[in-house]
Design a protein around this motif. Structure first.
Motif, PDB file in Angstrom:
ATOM      1  N   CYS A  28       0.843  -1.199   0.000  1.00  0.00           N
ATOM      2  CA  CYS A  28       0.000   0.000   0.000  1.00  0.00           C
ATOM      3  C   CYS A  28       0.875   1.245   0.000  1.00  0.00           C
ATOM      4  O   CYS A  28       1.761   1.395   0.843  1.00  0.00           O
ATOM      5  CB  CYS A  28      -0.919   0.000   1.219  1.00  0.00           C
ATOM      6  N   HIS A  30      -0.055   4.208   0.725  1.00  0.00           N
ATOM      7  CA  HIS A  30      -0.445   5.151   1.773  1.00  0.00           C
ATOM      8  C   HIS A  30       0.113   4.764   3.135  1.00  0.00           C
ATOM      9  O   HIS A  30       0.526   5.619   3.907  1.00  0.00           O
ATOM     10  CB  HIS A  30      -1.973   5.258   1.829  1.00  0.00           C
ATOM     11  N   CYS A  31       0.097   3.458   3.483  1.00  0.00           N
ATOM     12  CA  CYS A  31       0.521   3.056   4.843  1.00  0.00           C
ATOM     13  C   CYS A  31       1.560   1.936   4.831  1.00  0.00           C
ATOM     14  O   CYS A  31       1.965   1.453   5.886  1.00  0.00           O
ATOM     15  CB  CYS A  31      -0.697   2.630   5.663  1.00  0.00           C
ATOM     16  N   SER A  33       1.293  -1.095   4.156  1.00  0.00           N
ATOM     17  CA  SER A  33       0.794  -2.416   4.525  1.00  0.00           C
ATOM     18  C   SER A  33       0.996  -3.378   3.357  1.00  0.00           C
ATOM     19  O   SER A  33       0.862  -3.000   2.189  1.00  0.00           O
ATOM     20  CB  SER A  33      -0.696  -2.331   4.871  1.00  0.00           C
ATOM     21  N   CYS A  47      -6.254  -1.551   0.323  1.00  0.00           N
ATOM     22  CA  CYS A  47      -5.448  -1.841   1.509  1.00  0.00           C
ATOM     23  C   CYS A  47      -6.308  -2.559   2.549  1.00  0.00           C
ATOM     24  O   CYS A  47      -7.436  -2.168   2.815  1.00  0.00           O
ATOM     25  CB  CYS A  47      -4.905  -0.533   2.069  1.00  0.00           C
ATOM     26  N   CYS A  52      -6.626   2.193   7.182  1.00  0.00           N
ATOM     27  CA  CYS A  52      -6.282   2.826   5.898  1.00  0.00           C
ATOM     28  C   CYS A  52      -7.377   2.588   4.858  1.00  0.00           C
ATOM     29  O   CYS A  52      -8.102   3.494   4.506  1.00  0.00           O
ATOM     30  CB  CYS A  52      -4.934   2.303   5.422  1.00  0.00           C
TER      31      CYS A  52
HETATM   32 ZN   LIG Z   1      -2.832   1.320   3.444  1.00  0.00          ZN
END
Ligand SMILES: [Zn+2]
Length: 310
Positions: A28, A30-31, A33, A47, A52
């Protein structure tokens, strides 16, 4: 990694991009993961981190984000620009990829941005361990803003100010190694000293010409040696600036041959392209395919907005 088949098939191109960006499976953006769900749309992931839950694709957070150009054309664009020895014009990209000139122009600038050193991690210092680094400056291009003195009633004042009005470039080259180039507002002693301090390891032998720009260099490196171009001395023992001057020659020939019109605000991107090609040259053990792979990897963490591209 890719070839004619990848350039013709969107799924193969996406898989190739995914393998390059995520060698161990999707992550991911964004985070970070590593747990995700597939969505109904191929290549789009959701995600699985409950905090998230954002969607992402292989282009999220890269120079290709939000582009409408198909991935197979991006892959081929990267390959073309990385195989070329001298550079590729937007017109050549347009014809070859059958996209609009505007799309080709955006693509080429985004690929240049991907080629730029840095991004997610700052690049390592040059030199160190008694290695030699050459530094030199050059001037390129025509002035965009002519200096007009108020005393001269609006008449442009050009005589003797050529250097002031063209665009200064400072380059640092490791002998037999990497290069790093900078487009600076003006090449003066402070600017050049800062560039050396921030980019060259202190345990380095620095070679320059006798220009006063480098007058304070002995404080910045282990040893500063100069060649005296004024008396036509180009090498003394192993002291020379031939590598960096060779690079300036390649850069200027390439820019004149392929990129006739280069606005000053884009000069740093062209420099990034020529630096990239030099740093990943065949003599460094890098073939065409690997070069394109490294450029695609560099696409991450360097989103370029529409405004910045202009
Ligand atoms: Zn994420």
């Amino acid at each position: 990694m890719f070839g004619p088949k990848t350039y013709a098939d969107e799924d193969l191109a996406r898989e190739a991009m995914e393998a390059i960006r995520w060698p161990n499976g999707p992550v991911c953006h964004h985070c970070e993961s590593k747990k995700y769900y597939a969505t109904k749309k191929v290549g789009r992931y959701r995600c699985a981190n409950s905090k998230c839950r954002k969607d992402f694709t292989v282009t999220t957070g890269t120079v290709m984000e939000r582009s409408h150009i198909p991935l197979r054309k991006w892959v081929e664009g990267f390959a073309i620009m990385c195989e070329s020895k001298k550079g590729v014009s937007s017109l050549q990209l347009q014809r070859h990829l059958k996209i609009s000139y505007k799309a080709a122009w955006f693509m080429s600038h985004r690929i240049r941005e991907a080629m730029r050193e840095g991004g997610m991690t700052p690049p390592p210092m040059l030199g160190g361990g008694g290695k030699i680094v050459e530094a030199d400056e050059t001037y390129f291009g025509k002035p965009e803003e002519v200096y007009v003195s108020p005393q001269r009633k609006g008449r442009p004042f050009l005589k003797g100010h050529k250097k002031r009005n063209s665009r200064p470039i400072v380059s640092l080259v490791e002998r037999g190694g990497r290069i790093r180039s900078f487009h600076v507002a003006s090449a003066d002693q402070d600017v050049v000293t800062n560039i050396v301090r921030e980019n060259i390891n202190h345990e380095t032998r620095l070679h320059t010409d006798e220009s006063r720009l480098y007058a304070r260099m002995s404080e910045e490196v282990a040893k500063h040696e100069t060649v005296r171009h004024a008396i036509k001395e180009y090498a003394r023992g192993d002291v020379t600036t031939n590598s960096v001057e060779g690079f300036f020659g390649i850069f200027k020939r390439g820019m004149r041959g392929v990129y006739q019109h280069c606005k000053e605000k884009h000069l740093h991107r062209y420099l990034a392209e020529f630096d990239f090609r030099y740093n990943h040259r065949v003599a460094m053990g890098v073939g065409d395919g690997v070069r394109a792979l490294l450029a695609i990897r560099g696409a991450e963490g360097k989103r370029l907005t529409y405004r910045q591209a202009h």
